[in-house]
Design an enzyme around this catalytic site. Sequence first.
Site, short mmCIF file in Angstrom:
data_model
loop_
_atom_site.label_atom_id
_atom_site.label_comp_id
_atom_site.label_asym_id
_atom_site.label_seq_id
_atom_site.Cartn_x
_atom_site.Cartn_y
_atom_site.Cartn_z
N SER A 140 0.83 -1.22 0.00
CA SER A 140 0.00 0.00 0.00
C SER A 140 0.86 1.27 0.00
CB SER A 140 -0.90 0.00 1.23
OG SER A 140 -1.58 1.24 1.31
N SER A 167 -0.75 4.12 0.55
CA SER A 167 -1.55 5.07 1.32
C SER A 167 -0.77 5.67 2.50
CB SER A 167 -2.83 4.39 1.83
OG SER A 167 -3.69 4.18 0.74
N THR A 181 -9.12 -2.01 2.81
CA THR A 181 -8.85 -2.41 1.44
C THR A 181 -9.09 -3.92 1.27
OG1 THR A 181 -7.27 -2.22 -0.38
CG2 THR A 181 -6.32 -2.60 1.79
N LYS A 190 -13.58 -4.99 2.40
CA LYS A 190 -14.49 -3.85 2.22
C LYS A 190 -15.96 -4.16 2.49
CE LYS A 190 -11.70 -1.14 -1.00
NZ LYS A 190 -11.60 -0.49 -2.29
N ASN A 219 -14.81 1.75 2.51
CA ASN A 219 -13.34 1.83 2.45
C ASN A 219 -12.75 2.78 3.49
OD1 ASN A 219 -13.84 4.38 1.36
ND2 ASN A 219 -12.06 4.25 0.01
N ASP A 270 -14.31 5.71 -2.46
CA ASP A 270 -13.81 5.29 -3.78
C ASP A 270 -14.59 5.97 -4.91
OD1 ASP A 270 -11.76 3.59 -3.02
OD2 ASP A 270 -13.04 1.81 -2.95
N ALA A 330 -17.48 -6.21 -11.82
CA ALA A 330 -18.67 -6.11 -10.97
C ALA A 330 -18.30 -6.38 -9.52
CB ALA A 330 -19.74 -7.09 -11.46
N ALA A 387 -14.86 -2.27 -6.46
CA ALA A 387 -14.59 -0.99 -7.12
C ALA A 387 -15.69 -0.68 -8.15
CB ALA A 387 -13.23 -1.03 -7.81
N GLY A 394 -5.46 4.80 -12.56
CA GLY A 394 -6.17 4.92 -11.29
C GLY A 394 -5.45 5.69 -10.19
P1 NAP Z 1 -12.82 -7.43 -6.51
O1 NAP Z 1 -14.00 -7.01 -5.71
O2 NAP Z 1 -12.08 -8.65 -6.14
O3 NAP Z 1 -13.32 -7.56 -8.06
C1 NAP Z 1 -12.45 -8.08 -9.05
C2 NAP Z 1 -13.09 -7.95 -10.43
O4 NAP Z 1 -12.14 -8.38 -11.41
C3 NAP Z 1 -14.35 -8.82 -10.62
O5 NAP Z 1 -15.24 -8.16 -11.49
C4 NAP Z 1 -13.76 -10.08 -11.28
O6 NAP Z 1 -14.69 -10.79 -12.07
C5 NAP Z 1 -12.73 -9.44 -12.19
N1 NAP Z 1 -11.68 -10.38 -12.57
C6 NAP Z 1 -10.71 -10.90 -11.77
N2 NAP Z 1 -9.92 -11.72 -12.49
C7 NAP Z 1 -10.41 -11.72 -13.76
C8 NAP Z 1 -10.00 -12.37 -14.96
N3 NAP Z 1 -8.95 -13.17 -15.01
N4 NAP Z 1 -10.71 -12.10 -16.08
C9 NAP Z 1 -11.77 -11.28 -16.06
N5 NAP Z 1 -12.20 -10.65 -14.95
C10 NAP Z 1 -11.52 -10.87 -13.81
O7 NAP Z 1 -11.72 -6.29 -6.55
P2 NAP Z 1 -11.94 -4.68 -6.46
O8 NAP Z 1 -11.78 -4.25 -5.06
O9 NAP Z 1 -13.18 -4.32 -7.20
O10 NAP Z 1 -10.65 -4.16 -7.26
C11 NAP Z 1 -10.56 -4.32 -8.66
C12 NAP Z 1 -9.40 -3.51 -9.22
O11 NAP Z 1 -9.61 -2.11 -8.96
C13 NAP Z 1 -8.06 -3.86 -8.58
O12 NAP Z 1 -7.09 -3.84 -9.61
C14 NAP Z 1 -7.82 -2.73 -7.61
O13 NAP Z 1 -6.45 -2.47 -7.39
C15 NAP Z 1 -8.48 -1.56 -8.33
N6 NAP Z 1 -8.90 -0.49 -7.40
C16 NAP Z 1 -8.31 0.72 -7.50
C17 NAP Z 1 -8.67 1.74 -6.66
C18 NAP Z 1 -7.99 3.08 -6.79
O14 NAP Z 1 -8.12 3.90 -5.86
N7 NAP Z 1 -7.33 3.35 -7.89
C19 NAP Z 1 -9.66 1.54 -5.68
C20 NAP Z 1 -10.26 0.28 -5.60
C21 NAP Z 1 -9.87 -0.74 -6.47
P3 NAP Z 1 -15.59 -11.97 -11.43
O15 NAP Z 1 -16.75 -11.29 -10.76
O16 NAP Z 1 -15.98 -12.80 -12.59
O17 NAP Z 1 -14.71 -12.70 -10.45
#
Ligand code: NAP
Length: 292
Positions: free
Chosen positions: A20, A22, A67, A71, A92, A107, A132, A135, A250
């Site tokens: 992190s 942060s 994180t 969450k 978050n 977020d 979905a 995030a 991001g």
């Molecule tokens: P999450 O709840 O675990 O969701 C992961 C997502 O990615 C789901 O939609 C999942 O699909 C999809 N996925 C994972 N592996 C995949 C694959 N091989 N092929 C296709 N889809 C795949 O995670 P999250 O918290 O939403 O975070 C997602 C991303 O956003 C991360 O990279 C994180 O670092 C980034 N993020 C950035 C910020 C920022 O401040 N910039 C804030 C939050 C998150 P399924 O539903 O099919 O499993």
Amino acid sequence: MMINGTSKVCGVMGCPVEHSISPMMHNYYSEQIGNDMIYVPFLVQKNAVGEAVKGAFALHVQGINVTVPHKQAVMEYLCELDEGARAIGAVNTLVRTPKGYKGYNTDGEGLLRAIKEAGMDISGRACILLGAGGAAKAAAYVLCREQASRVYILNRSPEKAQALAEEMNRLFGRSVCLGLSLSDWGSIREDHCLAVQTTSVGMYPGPAQAPVEEPAFYQKLDMAFDAIYTPMETRFLKLAKEAGAKTANGLGMLIYQGVAAYELWNPGVKLSDEVIAGARELMLRHLEGQAR
Ligand code: NAP
């Protein structure tokens, strides 16, 4: 920075948490504005979220960022939920109150500020949301609230995309979202779209892949935002750029969700653009160093 008996303590809980950035951002803010607050990483295992929240309260920790993967799990241990966090279904940021922690989700606000800063717009525009997960929920909420004309939610597991679409349609009282499988992108008729990529595909140290590889998909986009910031240019952003779209990673989202949390923990504080730019510079240098 001098830590003393009156220092306010905040931190981030996650698993893993070592990566992190942060702490770098929040401690920079405190140093720059002379605020007696420190921010530390808390490694919390999946089965210990309740104990961690209880312990943090007993220790008088003022605020906590939450994180991956906590969450949603953290929500049952809070005394109150902010309206946005309840609608999004994920938290978050925890803010201490006399009764316990109140949960917020910054977020979405972080994403919105980053999108605007990148010169992108939502109102009246067809949007494509990839993912979905947590995030994506925050992103879907913001896209609907900011009057996207349509939000196509594409996900590897289409049932999750459909569930999120239904939830948002119910919440906003209009049929704005449609849940699809990633491979169904060809059914989207609109062009000039804003795409918001929230899957973890393409994130370091995973392979440099994009959730949709076909170049024709990127022809639909005027603007492409990726929630990932390591690497700073994902394959998704590279493909979008090659198709002529405006792109942003991001880092801005991370920065502005942090600004919103910092201001919640420190009522009356408004971080200036100059201080925020300093934090961005610091984080950029760190990320560039990591990439080398
Ligand atoms: P999450 O709840 O675990 O969701 C992961 C997502 O990615 C789901 O939609 C999942 O699909 C999809 N996925 C994972 N592996 C995949 C694959 N091989 N092929 C296709 N889809 C795949 O995670 P999250 O918290 O939403 O975070 C997602 C991303 O956003 C991360 O990279 C994180 O670092 C980034 N993020 C950035 C910020 C920022 O401040 N910039 C804030 C939050 C998150 P399924 O539903 O099919 O499993």
